[in-house]
Design a protein around this motif. Structure first.
Motif, PDB file in Angstrom:
ATOM      1  N   ILE A  16       0.793  -1.202   0.097  1.00  0.00           N
ATOM      2  CA  ILE A  16      -0.190   0.010   0.104  1.00  0.00           C
ATOM      3  C   ILE A  16       0.778   1.271   0.026  1.00  0.00           C
ATOM      4  N   HIS A  17       0.753   2.192  -1.197  1.00  0.00           N
ATOM      5  CA  HIS A  17       1.540   3.306  -1.068  1.00  0.00           C
ATOM      6  C   HIS A  17       0.916   4.666  -0.492  1.00  0.00           C
ATOM      7  N   ALA A  18      -0.341   4.602  -0.644  1.00  0.00           N
ATOM      8  CA  ALA A  18      -1.345   5.732  -0.251  1.00  0.00           C
ATOM      9  C   ALA A  18      -2.539   5.287  -0.099  1.00  0.00           C
ATOM     10  N   THR A  19      -3.169   5.883   1.041  1.00  0.00           N
ATOM     11  CA  THR A  19      -4.650   5.644   1.316  1.00  0.00           C
ATOM     12  C   THR A  19      -5.614   7.010   1.495  1.00  0.00           C
ATOM     13  N   ARG A  20      -6.802   7.059   1.466  1.00  0.00           N
ATOM     14  CA  ARG A  20      -7.464   8.070   1.540  1.00  0.00           C
ATOM     15  C   ARG A  20      -9.003   7.570   1.736  1.00  0.00           C
ATOM     16  N   GLU A  21      -9.770   8.564   2.503  1.00  0.00           N
ATOM     17  CA  GLU A  21     -10.848   8.165   2.665  1.00  0.00           C
ATOM     18  C   GLU A  21     -11.809   9.111   2.139  1.00  0.00           C
ATOM     19  N   TYR A  22     -12.995   8.587   1.383  1.00  0.00           N
ATOM     20  CA  TYR A  22     -13.704   9.233   0.586  1.00  0.00           C
ATOM     21  C   TYR A  22     -15.081   8.283   0.695  1.00  0.00           C
ATOM     22  N   ASP A  23     -16.311   9.089   1.055  1.00  0.00           N
ATOM     23  CA  ASP A  23     -17.616   8.834   0.800  1.00  0.00           C
ATOM     24  C   ASP A  23     -17.854   7.208   1.344  1.00  0.00           C
ATOM     25  N   GLY A  24     -17.205   7.310   2.509  1.00  0.00           N
ATOM     26  CA  GLY A  24     -17.272   5.872   3.472  1.00  0.00           C
ATOM     27  C   GLY A  24     -16.531   4.794   2.865  1.00  0.00           C
ATOM     28  N   LYS A  25     -15.440   4.954   2.014  1.00  0.00           N
ATOM     29  CA  LYS A  25     -14.696   4.080   1.501  1.00  0.00           C
ATOM     30  C   LYS A  25     -13.244   4.555   1.618  1.00  0.00           C
ATOM     31  N   ILE A  26     -12.403   3.408   1.689  1.00  0.00           N
ATOM     32  CA  ILE A  26     -10.899   3.649   2.004  1.00  0.00           C
ATOM     33  C   ILE A  26     -10.392   3.563   0.357  1.00  0.00           C
TER      34      ILE A  26
END
Length: 131
Positions: free
Chosen positions: A73-83
């Motif tokens: 995993i290089h990057a994560t972001r939370e958006y609209d109830g999803k990762i």
């Protein structure tokens, strides 16, 4: 949805035997529901100055919450109830974007492939794909 763990300053997570540290956070690591519980155990350990309390969330450790998520995993972001994750399935392979649903625990890897992390992170940063 967060839990707390004890982590060595060298990077490993305290194992259930309270003596060894695991490189990867998994079910064998000591887990706490609150910071206070973690602090109680930390206070009882020798060499506690070499250990810190860390918060484990789907954003910080997505592989723990989504076991089907494979790769680096290089990057994560939370958006609209999803990762949303930028994933390298295996070392040297094309980068992909994975969408992890927090409610269903379903992981969907998009078909698009990116030759570099920069290309994947560009699409990732702009959310230029359908969720």
């Amino acid at each position: 949805m967060k839990i707390f763990a004890l982590q060595s300053l060298a990077g490993g997570f305290l194992d259930e035997d309270l003596k060894h540290f695991n490189k990867v956070f998994d079910d064998w690591c000591v887990q706490f529901e609150s910071m206070e519980d973690a602090q109680l155990v930390l206070d009882s350990l020798e060499k506690k100055e070499r250990i810190k309390i860390v918060e484990i969330t789907p954003l910080s450790y997505p592989k723990y919450f989504f076991p089907k998520l494979q790769g680096i995993i290089h990057a994560t972001r939370e958006y609209d109830g999803k990762i949303i994750c930028v994933v390298e399935p295996q070392m040297g392979m094309s980068f992909r974007i994975a969408i992890c649903d927090m409610q269903t625990k379903h992981v969907r890897v998009l078909k698009s492939r990116y030759k570099s992390a920069l290309n994947a992170e560009g699409a990732f940063a702009n959310l230029a794909f359908d969720l």
